[in-house]
Design an enzyme around this catalytic site. Structure first.
Site, short mmCIF file in Angstrom:
data_model
loop_
_atom_site.label_atom_id
_atom_site.label_comp_id
_atom_site.label_asym_id
_atom_site.label_seq_id
_atom_site.Cartn_x
_atom_site.Cartn_y
_atom_site.Cartn_z
N THR A 95 3.14 -2.66 -2.43
CA THR A 95 3.36 -3.42 -1.20
C THR A 95 2.44 -4.64 -1.20
OG1 THR A 95 3.89 -1.39 0.00
CG2 THR A 95 3.41 -3.36 1.31
N LYS A 170 9.55 -4.81 3.56
CA LYS A 170 8.55 -3.73 3.57
C LYS A 170 7.48 -3.99 4.63
CE LYS A 170 6.03 -0.24 2.34
NZ LYS A 170 6.34 1.04 2.98
N LYS A 238 -3.97 -3.17 5.43
CA LYS A 238 -3.55 -4.30 4.57
C LYS A 238 -2.13 -4.75 4.93
CE LYS A 238 -1.70 -2.93 0.87
NZ LYS A 238 -0.38 -2.50 0.40
N1 LIG Z 1 0.74 6.19 -0.15
C1 LIG Z 1 1.87 5.86 0.50
O1 LIG Z 1 2.34 6.62 1.35
C2 LIG Z 1 2.59 4.59 0.20
C3 LIG Z 1 1.98 3.52 -0.43
N2 LIG Z 1 2.70 2.38 -0.64
C4 LIG Z 1 2.09 1.25 -1.33
O2 LIG Z 1 2.04 1.59 -2.71
C5 LIG Z 1 0.88 1.05 -3.32
C6 LIG Z 1 0.06 2.17 -3.93
O3 LIG Z 1 -0.30 3.06 -2.91
P1 LIG Z 1 -1.08 4.43 -3.21
O4 LIG Z 1 -0.59 5.04 -4.46
O5 LIG Z 1 -1.03 5.20 -1.96
O6 LIG Z 1 -2.54 3.86 -3.42
P2 LIG Z 1 -3.81 4.50 -4.13
O7 LIG Z 1 -4.98 3.89 -3.45
O8 LIG Z 1 -3.70 5.97 -4.20
O9 LIG Z 1 -3.71 3.94 -5.65
C7 LIG Z 1 -3.95 2.60 -5.91
C8 LIG Z 1 -3.71 2.32 -7.37
O10 LIG Z 1 -4.04 0.93 -7.63
C9 LIG Z 1 -5.01 0.88 -8.68
N3 LIG Z 1 -5.86 -0.29 -8.51
C10 LIG Z 1 -6.56 -0.66 -7.41
N4 LIG Z 1 -7.22 -1.82 -7.63
C11 LIG Z 1 -6.94 -2.17 -8.92
C12 LIG Z 1 -7.32 -3.28 -9.73
N5 LIG Z 1 -8.11 -4.25 -9.26
N6 LIG Z 1 -6.86 -3.32 -10.99
C13 LIG Z 1 -6.05 -2.33 -11.45
N7 LIG Z 1 -5.64 -1.27 -10.74
C14 LIG Z 1 -6.09 -1.19 -9.48
C15 LIG Z 1 -5.78 2.19 -8.57
O11 LIG Z 1 -6.46 2.44 -9.77
P3 LIG Z 1 -7.75 3.44 -9.80
O12 LIG Z 1 -7.17 4.81 -9.88
O13 LIG Z 1 -8.50 3.03 -10.99
O14 LIG Z 1 -8.51 3.20 -8.52
C16 LIG Z 1 -4.61 3.14 -8.31
O15 LIG Z 1 -3.90 3.40 -9.48
C17 LIG Z 1 0.16 0.28 -2.22
O16 LIG Z 1 0.56 -1.07 -2.26
C18 LIG Z 1 0.66 0.93 -0.94
O17 LIG Z 1 0.58 0.06 0.17
C19 LIG Z 1 4.02 2.26 -0.30
C20 LIG Z 1 4.67 3.29 0.29
C21 LIG Z 1 4.00 4.53 0.63
O1 LIG Z 2 4.08 2.56 3.23
C1 LIG Z 2 4.09 3.68 3.67
C2 LIG Z 2 5.27 4.45 3.94
O2 LIG Z 2 5.15 5.61 4.39
O3 LIG Z 2 6.37 3.92 3.72
#
Ligand SMILES: NC(=O)C1=CN([C@@H]2O[C@H](COP(=O)(O)OP(=O)(O)OC[C@H]3O[C@@H](n4cnc5c(N)ncnc54)[C@H](OP(=O)(O)O)[C@@H]3O)[C@@H](O)[C@H]2O)C=CC1
Ligand SMILES: O=CC(=O)O
Length: 291
Positions: A95, A170, A238
């Site tokens: 996102t 989104k 965010k």
């Molecule tokens: N969780 C949810 O319910 C939902 C989330 N989303 C969106 O999906 C995306 C991921 O969410 P989610 O999985 O929950 O997030 P997490 O915080 O669990 O995971 C984030 C991921 O991004 C990586 N990351 C962060 N910073 C960097 C960087 N500078 N360089 C490389 N890799 C990086 C992390 O790596 P590392 O492990 O090394 O920290 C990890 O793999 C977000 O944009 C979120 O808004 C969308 C729908 C639902």
């Molecule tokens: O981004 C979060 C979700 O639940 O969709």
């Protein structure tokens, strides 16, 4: 089908595992490489850098935390762009804001590649069960090529046109969701403080016109102070911030979203950023203690 997968957080781990369990060959990378181990134990290959994954795979999916992460994985040393060439496709499901998506699109297409943004609606459990809603925009041919993967990951895919439209959709959805969570938290608090049983409120809500899976799913856990993260609060904040910027650009007044953003910021300042976004409920308890 073989795909690369960059980013194994809450969502990326569940999504890549789902692809793996459904017969896809998956090559994974995560910034913290040890998070690849569980996927590798289930048959995934590992790439030591994003560039290595791109080199190996025709189509690569990314699921990263925010705009800074999405850009860094593409543009930095050992990043996606180093190995990109014609015939390859890059699908960013993170996102982010429309501007970030457009910058990634320009970088990828300048190397002759295809780009699709495909953020998702739906959280940890829908990711695990292949019930996401996919909001794609960009290269239509890549969208069609990715459909076998989208069919595993989601219950419905939308193609929304030009790059930026997926990100916008989104952000609109999550702006509404974040505002709803704040109204819900205030309602639970008001019920409690005015002498009602908040559990009765959950039952009443669930039978009426504003019943929804979020209230039903999160409400009982919130009443037990359980904020085990499905959607981390820092990501919801965010999304509110990015949605408000979209509102600025389009001169749309959004006082409800702005107030919700302040509540999520307050929750972050209380150290709740890594908790589920329902932990915004805690900001209202602070008021009780200080009165
Ligand atoms: N969780 C949810 O319910 C939902 C989330 N989303 C969106 O999906 C995306 C991921 O969410 P989610 O999985 O929950 O997030 P997490 O915080 O669990 O995971 C984030 C991921 O991004 C990586 N990351 C962060 N910073 C960097 C960087 N500078 N360089 C490389 N890799 C990086 C992390 O790596 P590392 O492990 O090394 O920290 C990890 O793999 C977000 O944009 C979120 O808004 C969308 C729908 C639902
Ligand atoms: O981004 C979060 C979700 O639940 O969709």
């Amino acid at each position: 089908m073989e795909v690369g997968f960059l980013g194994l957080g809450i969502m990326g781990k569940a999504m890549s595992m789902n692809l793996l369990m459904n017969g896809f060959k998956v090559t994974v990378w995560n910034r913290t490489l040890s998070k690849c181990n569980e996927l590798v134990a289930h048959g995934a290959s590992i790439g030591k850098t994003p560039a290595e994954v791109i080199n190996k795979c025709k189509i690569t999916i990314a699921m990263l935390s925010d705009p800074a992460a999405a850009l860094s994985v593409v543009l930095d040393k050992d990043g996606v762009l180093e190995q990109f060439c014609g015939g390859k496709g890059y699908i960013d499901m993170s996102t982010v804001d429309p501007e970030t998506s457009c910058r990634i699109n320009e970088a990828i297409t300048s190397k002759g590649g295809q780009f699709l943004e495909a953020p998702v609606s739906g959280s940890k459990q829908p990711a695990e069960t292949g019930q996401l809603v996919i909001l794609a925009a960009g290269d239509k041919a890549l969208y069609e090529a990715a459909m076998p993967a989208f069919d595993i990951l989601g219950k419905k895919s939308f193609f929304l046109g030009q790059v930026g439209n997926g990100a916008k959709m989104k952000l609109v959805v999550n702006m509404i969701m974040g505002s709803m969570m704040n109204a819900f938290s205030e309602g639970l608090t008001l019920a409690d403080r005015s002498g009602l049983n908040p559990r009765d409120l959950l039952d009443v809500l669930d039978l009426g016109a504003i019943a929804n899976p979020m209230f039903k799913g999160k409400g009982p856990a919130m009443l037990q102070n359980n904020y085990s993260p499905a959607f981390p609060l820092k990501h919801q904040q965010k999304d509110m911030r990015l949605a408000l910027a979209l509102g600025d650009e389009n001169s749309v007044p959004m006082p409800v979203a702005a107030a919700s953003n302040e509540a999520f910021k307050k929750a972050r300042s209380m150290g709740l950023g890594d908790m589920d976004f329902s932990a915004v409920f805690e900001t209202l308890k602070v008021l009780k203690h200080s009165s």
